[in-house]
Each structure stands twice: as structure tokens, then as C-alpha cells.
Design an enzyme around this catalytic site. Sequence first.
Site, PDB file in Angstrom:
ATOM      1  CG  LEU A  51      -2.042  -1.107   1.140  1.00 48.16           C
ATOM      2  CD1 LEU A  51      -2.892  -1.094   2.406  1.00 48.16           C
ATOM      3  CD2 LEU A  51      -2.936  -0.957  -0.096  1.00 48.16           C
ATOM      4  N   GLY A  72      -0.746  -2.892   7.955  1.00 46.60           N
ATOM      5  CA  GLY A  72       0.363  -2.176   8.601  1.00 46.60           C
ATOM      6  C   GLY A  72       1.042  -3.081   9.619  1.00 46.60           C
ATOM      7  CB  SER A  74      -0.318  -5.585  13.910  1.00 50.05           C
ATOM      8  OG  SER A  74       0.301  -6.851  13.837  1.00 50.05           O
ATOM      9  CB  SER A 110      -3.448  -0.092  18.910  1.00 47.73           C
ATOM     10  OG  SER A 110      -2.951  -0.892  19.960  1.00 47.73           O
ATOM     11  CG  ASN A 111      -4.210  -1.933  23.798  1.00 51.11           C
ATOM     12  OD1 ASN A 111      -3.254  -2.012  24.561  1.00 51.11           O
ATOM     13  ND2 ASN A 111      -4.404  -2.825  22.831  1.00 51.11           N
ATOM     14  CG  HIS A 112      -0.161  -1.430  22.314  1.00 58.39           C
ATOM     15  ND1 HIS A 112       0.432  -1.873  23.472  1.00 58.39           N
ATOM     16  CD2 HIS A 112      -0.814  -2.501  21.788  1.00 58.39           C
ATOM     17  CE1 HIS A 112       0.178  -3.162  23.628  1.00 58.39           C
ATOM     18  NE2 HIS A 112      -0.582  -3.574  22.619  1.00 58.39           N
ATOM     19  CE1 TYR A 135       0.568  -1.428  15.888  1.00 56.85           C
ATOM     20  CE2 TYR A 135       0.238  -1.632  18.252  1.00 56.85           C
ATOM     21  CZ  TYR A 135      -0.228  -1.761  16.966  1.00 56.85           C
ATOM     22  OH  TYR A 135      -1.501  -2.208  16.746  1.00 56.85           O
ATOM     23  CE  LYS A 139      -1.997   0.764  14.840  1.00 57.31           C
ATOM     24  NZ  LYS A 139      -2.543   0.490  13.494  1.00 57.31           N
ATOM     25  NE  ARG A 174      -1.909  -5.490  27.898  1.00 63.07           N
ATOM     26  CZ  ARG A 174      -2.242  -5.520  26.611  1.00 63.07           C
ATOM     27  NH1 ARG A 174      -2.431  -6.697  25.988  1.00 63.07           N
ATOM     28  NH2 ARG A 174      -2.402  -4.404  25.938  1.00 63.07           N
TER      29      ARG A 174
HETATM   30  C1  15L Z   1      -2.350  -4.537  19.338  1.00 63.35           C
HETATM   31  O1  15L Z   1      -2.509  -3.377  18.953  1.00 63.35           O
HETATM   32  C2  15L Z   1      -1.597  -5.497  18.507  1.00 63.35           C
HETATM   33  O2  15L Z   1      -1.808  -5.319  17.128  1.00 63.35           O
HETATM   34  C3  15L Z   1      -1.838  -6.934  18.887  1.00 63.35           C
HETATM   35  O3  15L Z   1      -0.765  -7.691  18.361  1.00 63.35           O
HETATM   36  C4  15L Z   1      -1.924  -7.132  20.407  1.00 63.35           C
HETATM   37  O4  15L Z   1      -0.684  -6.863  20.994  1.00 63.35           O
HETATM   38  C5  15L Z   1      -2.953  -6.190  20.987  1.00 63.35           C
HETATM   39  O5  15L Z   1      -2.717  -4.854  20.600  1.00 63.35           O
HETATM   40  C6  15L Z   1      -2.966  -6.265  22.520  1.00 63.35           C
HETATM   41  O6  15L Z   1      -2.652  -5.270  23.164  1.00 63.35           O
HETATM   42  O7  15L Z   1      -3.269  -7.336  23.038  1.00 63.35           O
END
Ligand code: 15L
Length: 271
Positions: A51, A72, A74, A110-112, A135, A139, A174
Site C-alpha cells: 500500500l 500495517g 501490528s 490500538s490500546n497501545h 507502534y 497509532k 491482562r
Molecule cells: C495490538 O494493537 C496489537 O496489534 C496486537 O498484536 C496485540 O498486541 C494487541 O494490541 C494487545 O494489546 O493485546
Amino acid sequence: MTKVALSGAGGNMGRILRVELQKRGVDLRSAGGRTPLEPLREGEDVMHGDLRDAAVVDRLLRGVDVLIHLAGTSVERPLPEIIENNLVGLYQVYEGARRNKVRRVVFASSNHAFGMYSVDDRLTLDSPYRPDGFYGLSKVWGEAMARMYWDKHGVEGISLRIGTAMGKPPENFRQLSTWFGTDDLVDLVMRCIETPNVGYIDAWGVSNNTRAYYKDVVNERLGYRPRQNAEEFAADVLKQPNPLDPIAQRHQGGQFVTMDFTPVEQRTPRP
Ligand code: 15L
């Protein structure tokens, strides 16, 4: 009929959505990355490619109303890889959305992007970002990009801040907080396709988990009321030792936080 494109269709979430959206009658074009997708039925609309290449993006988005963008990197990776896949690639996707008059992009955030918060914090949709690595940082960029393409170019955007969506029950302590069950995932994505006139919004992509890190996982704008709850699996999960190290156990981002983490005693002392 709404034409929907799904990027990252070969990944964990993509594999689920490719099947489930078509079961619900969505007119779907699915895209893989490097590896071609094996059609699930005769005539299935599939493609693949990189992409970062505008011609590939045009093949993905021609005639499309809504893009579900999952493609992308992840996981946490060195910055150059993240920049290529999640910043440069995303820029190409959004420019392609403009060129091809795509109405809406649903962005897999993502939560990250919030991973440095303590597991004791309970966040709202407007809590400040606290990414737990490159990562998570990508996001933050992605969400800001989605917002900018709505404000400046009128491409609607939904940033889904996804927890753990692996298509299986929660596997560790978690995930009792971050779990996103498949029924809830499919329900939320269908709402992202069908809800009219969203402009730009954020939404938590998790189930109705008793231990969720968020004050409220319901999304009124999308009418999303998750029905699954990781707590149903808690008895089994709690029989296992927590596999995470002490730093990961203290932060919402789990093991992503531990990667390249500077222990407090090694940080520059404050005067
Ligand atoms: C994410 O954003 C990831 O893409 C995935 O691999 C997991 O790590 C997930 O979060 C998570 O936090 O469990």
C-alpha cells in the site's frame, strides 16, 4: 449498495472480518499484503500488494465507499519499519481515499496509543495519549491523520482503539481487561459501515469487560453496546500464573511497555 474494502485481510482480525462481513451480505473487496489471498468462493473480490504504492491503493479503493484499514505493522518494531508501513503507507491510503472519493475510512488504532497508563487508571475517549512505543506512537499519528482528513478533506473517519482481538477467549490476566470478543468486533465494524454521518469519532474496540481500562466502553454515536465480557473466562485465566513481568503488569500496554524500557534507577536524576 455500499462497497467496502478491507486491507490487512490476511492478518488475525482481517481473517475474521473477511468471512464475517461477507456472511452479513457486505459487498467486500479484501486485500492481502505480500501474499495473495486464496479466494473463499468463486468470484470473491480479492487483491494484494504494497500500500505504499499509489497504483496498488487505487486498485484497492476504486469504487469503494468505506475502507476498513487494518494493514500495517501490528506489533512493536524498530522505527524505520514503523515509519514505512504505518506512516508512509497510511499517507498513501488517505491520499488514495481522497483521489477515489472514499466516503469513510475506519482506522485500526490500538490500546497501545495509551499503553503507558497504569492498569489502575480508567480512561475516557478524550484522555491524553500515552503511547508505549513506536507502534503506539504510529497509532497516535494515524488517529491525528484520520481527524485531519475529515477536517480538511471531508473524508469521514472512525478510529477504533482496539484491545486484544485474536478470535479466541482471553488467555491471560491482562486480556481480562483488553479482550475484544469476535461477536462484539463484528457488531462494531458493521456499525462503522452502516451508521450515517459520523464525521470523525473515536471508539474503544473492546468487549464489555468488568476489568476494562475504560470508564465506558459503550459508544452512543455508533449505538455500540458490547455484549461479551472476558470475566466469563476469569476463573480459568486466574488459575494460570500471570505470564507478564512486573513492568508489564503495572501498565495497560503490557509487554510492549517492557521493550526498551529505561528502569527508573537508570534515568537521569532530577535536581
Ligand atoms: C495490538 O494493537 C496489537 O496489534 C496486537 O498484536 C496485540 O498486541 C494487541 O494490541 C494487545 O494489546 O493485546
